[in-house]
Design a protein around this motif. Sequence first.
Motif, PDB file in Angstrom:
ATOM      1  N   TYR A 134      41.422  36.049  34.479  1.00 11.25           N
ATOM      2  CA  TYR A 134      40.512  37.115  35.604  1.00 11.25           C
ATOM      3  C   TYR A 134      41.422  36.964  36.811  1.00 11.25           C
ATOM      4  O   TYR A 134      41.038  37.754  37.712  1.00 11.25           O
ATOM      5  N   LEU A 171      42.587  40.635  37.301  1.00 13.74           N
ATOM      6  CA  LEU A 171      41.725  41.508  37.591  1.00 13.74           C
ATOM      7  C   LEU A 171      41.624  42.133  39.123  1.00 13.74           C
ATOM      8  O   LEU A 171      41.861  41.472  39.967  1.00 13.74           O
ATOM      9  N   CYS A 231      39.026  41.018  41.311  1.00 11.07           N
ATOM     10  CA  CYS A 231      39.558  39.530  41.831  1.00 11.07           C
ATOM     11  C   CYS A 231      40.521  39.497  42.724  1.00 11.07           C
ATOM     12  O   CYS A 231      40.258  38.966  44.006  1.00 11.07           O
ATOM     13  N   CYS A 271      33.582  34.911  34.442  1.00 14.01           N
ATOM     14  CA  CYS A 271      34.694  35.325  33.607  1.00 14.01           C
ATOM     15  C   CYS A 271      34.902  33.991  32.530  1.00 14.01           C
ATOM     16  O   CYS A 271      35.169  33.959  31.557  1.00 14.01           O
ATOM     17  N   SER A 281      28.447  37.582  27.433  1.00 10.89           N
ATOM     18  CA  SER A 281      28.245  38.762  28.294  1.00 10.89           C
ATOM     19  C   SER A 281      27.243  38.521  28.983  1.00 10.89           C
ATOM     20  O   SER A 281      27.323  39.039  30.466  1.00 10.89           O
ATOM     21  N   THR A 310      28.013  36.140  32.025  1.00 11.27           N
ATOM     22  CA  THR A 310      29.118  36.700  32.735  1.00 11.27           C
ATOM     23  C   THR A 310      28.389  37.559  33.725  1.00 11.27           C
ATOM     24  O   THR A 310      28.434  37.889  34.997  1.00 11.27           O
ATOM     25  N   TYR A 349      31.044  44.833  30.994  1.00  9.80           N
ATOM     26  CA  TYR A 349      30.568  43.924  30.219  1.00  9.80           C
ATOM     27  C   TYR A 349      28.927  44.224  29.405  1.00  9.80           C
ATOM     28  O   TYR A 349      28.723  43.667  28.552  1.00  9.80           O
TER      29      TYR A 349
END
Length: 117
Positions: free
Chosen positions: A3, A6, A9, A53, A58, A61, A114
């Motif tokens: 993560y 990403l 992030c 994450c 899903s 998340t 997601y």
Amino acid sequence: MEYTELEVCKESRIFVNSLYEITKKFPKEELYGLTNQMKRSAVSISSNIAEGCGRRTSADTIQFLHVSRGSLYELETQLYLALDQNYFEVKEHEILVVQISKCKKLLNRFINYYKNL
């Protein structure tokens, strides 16, 4: 992919660092008021992305990503309040708002990713 790799992030961390720099200029009497609240909101953005994450489903998340997005909107409002109080320059505000907008777009794409799993 971790993560931390990403883009959402990375951008949220850049934004947090920018916010921390700007809030250093705020009046000392705001240390436990608006400054603290803004920092907490900013940290919540990255933290909820990370926590999301780490979830198994899903749906879980997505729930944490929505919390992260809510923190972005909360912080955007707080930035306007700080600007109204003349705690920082309009140009600095504009830079932060651009960063928030970028984070919102990235986060919305991540949420949609997601949702489509």
